[in-house]
Design an enzyme around this catalytic site. Structure first.
Site, PDB file in Angstrom:
ATOM      1  N   LYS A 119      -2.883  -2.645  11.244  1.00  0.00           N
ATOM      2  CA  LYS A 119      -3.850  -3.615  12.147  1.00  0.00           C
ATOM      3  C   LYS A 119      -3.093  -3.665  13.745  1.00  0.00           C
ATOM      4  O   LYS A 119      -3.990  -3.730  14.611  1.00  0.00           O
ATOM      5  CB  LYS A 119      -3.472  -5.054  11.502  1.00  0.00           C
ATOM      6  CG  LYS A 119      -4.571  -6.142  11.793  1.00  0.00           C
ATOM      7  CD  LYS A 119      -4.279  -7.082  11.202  1.00  0.00           C
ATOM      8  CE  LYS A 119      -4.425  -7.190   9.543  1.00  0.00           C
ATOM      9  NZ  LYS A 119      -4.021  -8.227   8.863  1.00  0.00           N
TER      10      LYS A 119
ATOM     11  N   ARG B 195      -0.661 -12.668  11.617  1.00  0.00           N
ATOM     12  CA  ARG B 195      -1.245 -11.942  10.576  1.00  0.00           C
ATOM     13  C   ARG B 195      -0.306 -10.687  10.523  1.00  0.00           C
ATOM     14  O   ARG B 195       0.363 -10.168  11.104  1.00  0.00           O
ATOM     15  CB  ARG B 195      -2.424 -11.188  11.317  1.00  0.00           C
ATOM     16  CG  ARG B 195      -3.269 -12.165  12.083  1.00  0.00           C
ATOM     17  CD  ARG B 195      -4.321 -11.295  12.906  1.00  0.00           C
ATOM     18  NE  ARG B 195      -5.372 -10.746  12.124  1.00  0.00           N
ATOM     19  CZ  ARG B 195      -6.373  -9.872  12.597  1.00  0.00           C
ATOM     20  NH1 ARG B 195      -6.261  -9.493  14.094  1.00  0.00           N
ATOM     21  NH2 ARG B 195      -7.277  -9.343  11.821  1.00  0.00           N
TER      22      ARG B 195
ATOM     23  N   GLY C 277      -5.576  -8.031   0.960  1.00  0.00           N
ATOM     24  CA  GLY C 277      -5.204  -9.527   0.384  1.00  0.00           C
ATOM     25  C   GLY C 277      -3.982  -9.707  -0.090  1.00  0.00           C
ATOM     26  O   GLY C 277      -3.731 -10.521  -0.961  1.00  0.00           O
TER      27      GLY C 277
ATOM     28  N   MET D  54      -1.128 -10.030   1.541  1.00  0.00           N
ATOM     29  CA  MET D  54      -0.165 -10.838   2.197  1.00  0.00           C
ATOM     30  C   MET D  54      -1.066 -11.822   3.041  1.00  0.00           C
ATOM     31  O   MET D  54      -2.298 -11.546   3.198  1.00  0.00           O
ATOM     32  CB  MET D  54       0.641 -10.027   3.163  1.00  0.00           C
ATOM     33  CG  MET D  54       1.832  -9.211   2.559  1.00  0.00           C
ATOM     34  SD  MET D  54       2.676  -8.327   3.303  1.00  0.00           S
ATOM     35  CE  MET D  54       1.577  -6.998   4.152  1.00  0.00           C
TER      36      MET D  54
ATOM     37  N   ARG E 230     -10.179  -0.171  11.104  1.00  0.00           N
ATOM     38  CA  ARG E 230      -9.427   0.567  10.446  1.00  0.00           C
ATOM     39  C   ARG E 230     -10.314   1.975   9.593  1.00  0.00           C
ATOM     40  O   ARG E 230     -11.500   1.430   9.492  1.00  0.00           O
ATOM     41  CB  ARG E 230      -8.412   0.100   9.233  1.00  0.00           C
ATOM     42  CG  ARG E 230      -9.335  -0.769   8.376  1.00  0.00           C
ATOM     43  CD  ARG E 230      -8.228  -1.483   7.296  1.00  0.00           C
ATOM     44  NE  ARG E 230      -9.141  -2.340   6.631  1.00  0.00           N
ATOM     45  CZ  ARG E 230      -8.614  -3.477   6.143  1.00  0.00           C
ATOM     46  NH1 ARG E 230      -7.427  -3.705   6.241  1.00  0.00           N
ATOM     47  NH2 ARG E 230      -9.309  -4.276   5.540  1.00  0.00           N
TER      48      ARG E 230
ATOM     49  N   HIS F 258     -12.490  -9.047  -3.009  1.00  0.00           N
ATOM     50  CA  HIS F 258     -11.242  -8.429  -3.254  1.00  0.00           C
ATOM     51  C   HIS F 258     -11.627  -7.354  -4.402  1.00  0.00           C
ATOM     52  O   HIS F 258     -11.138  -6.216  -4.397  1.00  0.00           O
ATOM     53  CB  HIS F 258      -9.997  -9.661  -4.020  1.00  0.00           C
ATOM     54  CG  HIS F 258      -8.907  -8.764  -4.490  1.00  0.00           C
ATOM     55  ND1 HIS F 258      -8.673  -8.534  -5.833  1.00  0.00           N
ATOM     56  CD2 HIS F 258      -7.964  -8.371  -3.982  1.00  0.00           C
ATOM     57  CE1 HIS F 258      -7.669  -8.131  -5.837  1.00  0.00           C
ATOM     58  NE2 HIS F 258      -7.359  -7.766  -4.876  1.00  0.00           N
TER      59      HIS F 258
ATOM     60  N   SER G 278       6.708  32.341 -13.801  1.00  0.00           N
ATOM     61  CA  SER G 278       5.827  31.234 -13.893  1.00  0.00           C
ATOM     62  C   SER G 278       6.739  29.952 -14.233  1.00  0.00           C
ATOM     63  O   SER G 278       7.114  29.995 -15.313  1.00  0.00           O
ATOM     64  CB  SER G 278       4.488  31.412 -14.920  1.00  0.00           C
ATOM     65  OG  SER G 278       3.817  30.089 -14.858  1.00  0.00           O
TER      66      SER G 278
ATOM     67  N   CYS H 271       2.853  26.672 -13.873  1.00  0.00           N
ATOM     68  CA  CYS H 271       1.838  26.199 -14.752  1.00  0.00           C
ATOM     69  C   CYS H 271       2.168  24.831 -15.555  1.00  0.00           C
ATOM     70  O   CYS H 271       1.491  24.713 -16.615  1.00  0.00           O
ATOM     71  CB  CYS H 271       1.632  27.476 -15.842  1.00  0.00           C
ATOM     72  SG  CYS H 271       3.246  27.939 -16.775  1.00  0.00           S
TER      73      CYS H 271
ATOM     74  N   TYR I  82       0.440  30.968  -6.545  1.00  0.00           N
ATOM     75  CA  TYR I  82      -0.619  30.241  -7.215  1.00  0.00           C
ATOM     76  C   TYR I  82      -0.079  29.046  -8.007  1.00  0.00           C
ATOM     77  O   TYR I  82       1.157  29.084  -8.383  1.00  0.00           O
ATOM     78  CB  TYR I  82      -1.595  31.074  -8.169  1.00  0.00           C
ATOM     79  CG  TYR I  82      -0.939  31.537  -9.138  1.00  0.00           C
ATOM     80  CD1 TYR I  82      -0.794  30.624 -10.621  1.00  0.00           C
ATOM     81  CD2 TYR I  82      -0.068  32.601  -9.337  1.00  0.00           C
ATOM     82  CE1 TYR I  82      -0.188  31.088 -11.821  1.00  0.00           C
ATOM     83  CE2 TYR I  82       0.557  33.057 -10.619  1.00  0.00           C
ATOM     84  CZ  TYR I  82       0.396  32.199 -11.864  1.00  0.00           C
ATOM     85  OH  TYR I  82       1.091  32.361 -12.786  1.00  0.00           O
TER      86      TYR I  82
HETATM   87  P1  ADP Z   1      -6.238  -9.175   6.121  1.00  0.00           P
HETATM   88  O1  ADP Z   1      -5.379  -8.327   6.381  1.00  0.00           O
HETATM   89  O2  ADP Z   1      -6.142  -9.929   4.850  1.00  0.00           O
HETATM   90  O3  ADP Z   1      -7.521  -8.715   6.466  1.00  0.00           O
HETATM   91  P2  ADP Z   1      -6.329 -10.545   8.751  1.00  0.00           P
HETATM   92  O4  ADP Z   1      -4.877 -10.488   9.382  1.00  0.00           O
HETATM   93  O5  ADP Z   1      -7.202  -9.596   9.296  1.00  0.00           O
HETATM   94  O6  ADP Z   1      -5.969 -10.568   7.012  1.00  0.00           O
HETATM   95  O7  ADP Z   1      -7.179 -11.825   8.914  1.00  0.00           O
HETATM   96  C1  ADP Z   1      -8.202 -12.204   8.117  1.00  0.00           C
HETATM   97  C2  ADP Z   1      -9.316 -12.894   9.074  1.00  0.00           C
HETATM   98  O8  ADP Z   1      -8.644 -14.100   9.502  1.00  0.00           O
HETATM   99  C3  ADP Z   1      -9.994 -11.927  10.016  1.00  0.00           C
HETATM  100  O9  ADP Z   1     -10.725 -11.064   9.335  1.00  0.00           O
HETATM  101  C4  ADP Z   1     -10.356 -13.012  10.919  1.00  0.00           C
HETATM  102  O10 ADP Z   1     -11.853 -13.395  10.388  1.00  0.00           O
HETATM  103  C5  ADP Z   1      -9.533 -14.072  10.943  1.00  0.00           C
HETATM  104  N1  ADP Z   1      -8.718 -14.024  12.065  1.00  0.00           N
HETATM  105  C6  ADP Z   1      -7.569 -13.511  12.108  1.00  0.00           C
HETATM  106  N2  ADP Z   1      -6.943 -13.645  13.362  1.00  0.00           N
HETATM  107  C7  ADP Z   1      -7.893 -14.318  14.199  1.00  0.00           C
HETATM  108  C8  ADP Z   1      -7.997 -14.774  15.678  1.00  0.00           C
HETATM  109  N3  ADP Z   1      -7.229 -14.221  16.409  1.00  0.00           N
HETATM  110  N4  ADP Z   1      -9.177 -15.167  15.701  1.00  0.00           N
HETATM  111  C9  ADP Z   1     -10.257 -15.436  14.918  1.00  0.00           C
HETATM  112  N5  ADP Z   1      -9.987 -15.151  13.687  1.00  0.00           N
HETATM  113  C10 ADP Z   1      -8.932 -14.458  13.204  1.00  0.00           C
HETATM  114 MG    MG Z   2      -8.188  -8.184   8.136  1.00  0.00          MG
END
Ligand code: ADP
Ligand code: MG
Ligand code: MG
Length: 934
Positions: free
Chosen positions: A59, A129, A138, A140, A373, A491, A821, A888, A908
């Site tokens: 990220k 984040r 999801g 963390m 990503r 999820h 082999s 093998c 191989y």
């Molecule tokens: P995950 O890794 O679970 O996707 P994120 O860290 O990407 O978690 O955060 C999830 C959501 O939170 C993002 O998709 C966004 O919608 C919201 N978010 C995170 N940071 C910001 C921010 N700086 N401003 C507005 N929304 C945010």
């Molecule tokens: Mg995200």
């Protein structure tokens, strides 16, 4: 995140450089760290970039790269993954110098944002984040709106003139902070929220006005006080430290660990923490939040794909609270932001040369990018996307190969429903087609049950209102996953695609009662254990069991469908032909019978690396002859029995040679202990007792003889007993018969004009004289057959290297062998001293305790077993540079192992027929020196 992160992603290897970096970062505070730990991004410039995933996480590196590209990204900073390790090394403390570095960056951020953390008139709010190198959907938690307190919330209201928005943000923050940092269950908050909504007659979250939300906030603070024994922390800096530490803590929570176990992600890579200025998708009807993909991640279709919600924040879209709108609708409601989003994401796709999975927020018509990503996708989509992007010239064929994880190809071979059978059942309901594939199973309502029932040998379908990260162990074993709520990016959908697990989500008509273990749909009640089937490509759900049938690719391979009738086959074939151009390893198959050999050939195997002759002994009418041979008490009787087996074996070999079309075929002489061909002792005793009750008879005498022989052959440790070359040495006439069958078949085909070069392989050799003994027999029989048949043909005699002594004396053995082999199953068993058949009892625990990272029978232990392989290669080639070398064992179909075999210079690998496509692609990756999942 992995460059080739596709659905089948399994192995994530960690580059040595990263391990080093992590170790360096983990130096205790006292010694002083000149190193940088915090990386800023904002104002069009970032300290980091896309190459720094190891340090910044996926990220953080994406945010940096987008910032550098001039895209609209709210400013912020990334606390590096190294700090996570320091946090653990220092037992949950962040050293003061790093804390200072964080505060310095916070000041920088305040400047960039033009707001100040905790300033009542102009408060800066941030998100905190998590983000590791590999994305863990999801796994963390993210905290939004940090910086709010009783005073700044009023400031936010005053500044925006929008009290509803200010208090909506505050209640969200209180709940996230309470849950993530203070560990208060979400339900405690949700209960209050629902109560207020109910009292005020609000249908949806957005119906509550400022007053209502003030009430929610009041109650939330009470929850915090009650549950944590302390008032809610009003100091923003204290909030920030708490949130940061909670992210680090979440790295070691149960579900994160479980996720890493499944995907083979090491614990020590750590997570980064991103602190970023907030933008607000919940500030009114000109605001929104959403997620999307530049192409359809389920089917690979080239279409803009995603979902959004107006006046919402963060996780609302994926949490399934409100049903999101498809992204195409965004064009109608916010055309300007939509257009910009398309332009940006198309650019990102070209830039990263891969499908992008992005998150965005629109605040008052202004678009902000929050994440990008490489998108996870199904194996099916991976192949479609890679071939499409190559055709669009966004990537080269080589890059296309790298986009597809080898294991993803095995998904394309997964069964589908027989359309005729499928048509017979009515559609009970429809959900969103989240991950393709046919699933049919008995319904269970919890992940634990899914595991339990599967262990009992049942096929289950996991049915949930929505899945949560804690469910992944159940999702892993289920035939498919069906949920009632949630969208294409929920999820269940994301994880289903990644696992290659058929999934249908958001089947809103299902009325599920997880307590009562039942659901109703279409007027029917379905209880735990009832059969349900669904098609993950169409989203159709039916009640009942439906037989599955081979995938399109299998049908083409089996000649039941023409290649030009199947789009996916053509793409699959194209990709693998590209792979064949890159790879240097040969690909052979482990196949014992002509039809398996034909299938393997159709999948692209060019040669057989292991033909297990004893598998031919189990065919109809054969086992009796084998038993007669075993029961013979003298050589003459044994020869008579063997003579009856000879024509049958010859026929099999003829078929296998023919199916391989003149490609090399390695045939192994008899290997397993003989008792495997006889009935079990206990069964015989029961039978004898039954016959004794009827009085003496011929049958009874025979059974008694058999029992004696079985008892004779009993071994305490059969895998270390009378097997392999030891059998050939004690009963030379068996080797003789098998050699004769091989050579007569070869002679026949050579006469018919198909040049075949048999390779006769002696198993379990540890002493060169064992091989010499058997080789003499083979050579003698070959000469006899050539003379008798009046033809000449080439053949090789070689050995398996599967006993450690064989590996370390490979130089001696190479004098007698024309090829080696590696039998890595036995070699692993004998190197570790782990019985293959019993290791299941403890290997799981070993992996849990990290004594072993992986199951060494699935993925080769490069350190120990691999060392023996290296020694044998070196010693063998030292004596005989032209020595042919192959493998093998089961490892021949495992991408990580294939990488290793390529590296040590084998000629191989040989894999089971269904793994041939995986092996072809993995061998290409290995030749391009790309580690799996990296
Ligand atoms: P995950 O890794 O679970 O996707 P994120 O860290 O990407 O978690 O955060 C999830 C959501 O939170 C993002 O998709 C966004 O919608 C919201 N978010 C995170 N940071 C910001 C921010 N700086 N401003 C507005 N929304 C945010
Ligand atoms: Mg995200
Ligand atoms: Mg073996």
């Amino acid at each position: 995140m992995a460059k080739t992160a596709t659905a089948g992603k399994k192995k994530a290897s960690v580059p040595k450089a990263l391990v080093k970096a992590v170790k360096a970062a983990a130096v205790p505070a006292k010694k002083g760290r000149a190193k940088k730990h915090v990386y800023f991004f904002g104002n069009g410039k970032a300290d980091g970039d896309r190459t720094m995933k190891d340090t910044l996480g996926g990220k953080g590196s994406g945010l940096a790269e987008m910032t550098n590209a001039g895209l609209p990204v709210p400013p912020g900073f990334t606390i590096s993954t190294g700090v996570c390790n320091i946090y653990y090394a220092e037992k949950g403390r962040i050293p003061a110098d790093i804390d200072r570095e964080i505060e310095d960056n916070l000041r920088k951020l305040e400047k960039a944002a033009g707001k100040t953390l905790g300033d009542v008139n102009n408060p800066l709010l941030v998100s905190v984040r998590s983000g590791a190198k590999f994305s863990m959907p999801g796994m963390m938690d993210t905290i939004l709106n940090l910086g709010l307190n009783d005073r700044t919330v009023e400031g936010l209201k005053a500044k925006t003139g929008n009290g509803r928005f200010a208090f909506d943000s505050y209640r969200r923050f209180l709940q996230m902070f309470g849950n993530v940092v203070l560990g208060i269950p979400k339900e405690k908050f949700e209960r209050e929220f629902e109560a207020v909504k109910h009292e005020r007659g609000a249908q949806s979250d957005t119906d509550l006005d400022e007053d209502g939300l003030r009430e929610v906030v009041r109650r939330y603070k009470e929850v915090v006080q009650r549950e944590s024994g302390k008032p809610f922390a009003q100091d923003p800096l204290q909030q920030l430290r708490g949130a940061r530490d909670a992210v680090f803590k979440s790295w070691m929570n149960q579900r994160a660990k479980e996720y890493r176990r499944i995907y083979d992600i090491p614990d020590h890579i750590g997570t980064a923490v991103n602190v970023q200025a907030m933008v607000f998708g919940n500030s009114g009807d000109r605001s929104a939040t959403g997620v999307g993909f530049t192409r359809n991640p389920a089917t690979g279709a080239h279409e803009f794909f995603g979902e959004f919600l107006v006046n919402a924040q963060g996780e609302d879209v994926v949490a399934g609270i409100r049903t999101p709108q498809p992204i195409s609708e965004l064009e109608k409601v916010m055309p300007h932001a939509y257009k910009e989003l398309r332009t940006i994401t198309t650019r990102l796709e070209k830039h990263y040369k891969d499908v992008q999975d992005f998150e965005f927020t629109i605040e008052d018509d202004q678009l902000y990018m929050l994440q990008t990503r490489n998108g996870k996708r199904t194996g099916y989509a991976a192949v479609v996307i890679a071939t499409d992007m190559a055709a669009e010239r966004i990537i080269t064929p080589r890059e296309a190969l790298l986009q597809v994880e080898p294991m993803a190809l095995s998904q394309l071979l997964a069964p589908v429903f027989d359309p005729n059978e499928w048509k017979k059942l009515p559609v009970a309901t429809r959900g969103l087609p989240a991950s393709p594939g046919a699933a049919s199973g008995q319904v269970v309502f919890s992940a634990d049950h899914a595991v339990e029932w599967t262990e009992q040998g049942r096929k289950v379908l996991l049915v949930r209102k929505e899945t949560v990260p804690d469910d992944i162990h159940g999702m892993e074993v289920a035939q498919g996953v069906l949920t009632a709520t949630g969208g294409m990016t929920s999820h269940a959908a994301v994880v289903g695609r990644q696992m290659g697990k058929p999934s249908v989500v958001g089947a809103g008509e299902l009325r599920i009662s997880e307590q009562a273990k039942q659901f109703t749909v279409d007027g029917q009640t379905i209880k735990e254990g009832d059969w349900v089937s669904f098609d993950g490509l169409t989203g159709e759900v039916k009640v009942g069991q439906v037989a599955t049938k081979p995938s399109e690719i299998l049908q083409v391979v089996a000649g039941k469908m023409q290649p030009q009738e199947s789009d996916i086959y053509q793409r699959f074939d194209k990709l693998l032909k590209w792979a064949d151009k890159e790879r240097t390893l040969g690909i052979r198959a482990n196949a014992d019978l002509p039809d398996q050999a034909a299938l393997a050939y159709a999948f692209g195997a060019r040669g057989i690396g292991l033909c297990r002759t004893e598998h031919m002994f189990f065919g109809e009418g054969r086992i009796e002859k084998v038993q007669r041979m075993i029961l013979a008490t003298n050589e003459a009787d044994r020869r008579a029995a063997l003579n009856e087996l000879l024509p049958l074996q010859r026929g099999d070999f003829y078929g296998v040679f023919k199916a391989m079309n003149g490609e090399p075929v390695t045939i192994r002489t008899i290997d397993p202990p003989l008792h495997e061909f006889l009935p079990k002792r206990e069964d015989l005793m029961v039978e004898i007792a039954r016959l004794e009750a009827k009085g003496e008879s011929r049958e009874l005498t025979d059974k008694r003889t058999l029992l004696h022989r079985v008892e004779d052959l009993h071994e305490f440790n059969p895998m270390l007993g009378h097997r392999g070359v030891r059998l050939g040495i004690t009963y030379p006439e068996i080797t003789e018969m098998q050699a004769r069958a091989i050579f007569e078949a070869a002679a026949q085909l050579n006469k018919e004009g198909l040049k075949v070069v048999p390779e006769v392989m002696i198993p379990l050799v540890g002493i060169v004289k064992e091989l010499r003994d058997q080789k003499e027999i083979v050579d003698r029989v070959a000469a006899d057959v050539m003379r008798e048949q009046g033809v000449r043909f080439k053949y090789l005699v070689g050995t398996m290297i599967e006993v450690p002594r064989g590996a370390v004396t490979a130089d001696e053995i190479a004098h007698e062998a024309q090829f080696f082999s590696f039998g890595t199953n036995d070699l692993t068993q004998l190197t570790f001293g782990f019985s293959r058949d019993d290791a299941g009892k403890f290997l799981g625990i070993y992996q849990g305790k990290k004594i072993l990272e992986r199951d060494p029978f699935a993925s080769i232990d490069t350190v120990g077993v691999g060392a023996l392989v290296r020694i044998a290669v070196q010693k063998g080639r030292g004596v005989k540079p032209e020595l042919k070398l192959g493998i093998c064992g089961e490892h021949g179909g495992d991408p990580a192992s294939i990488h290793f075999f390529n590296q040590v210079g084998l000629d191989y690998v040989s894999a089971s027929p269904y793994r041939i496509p995986v092996a072809r692609l993995a061998a290409a990756h290995a030749a391009m020196q790309v580690k799996v999942g990296d």
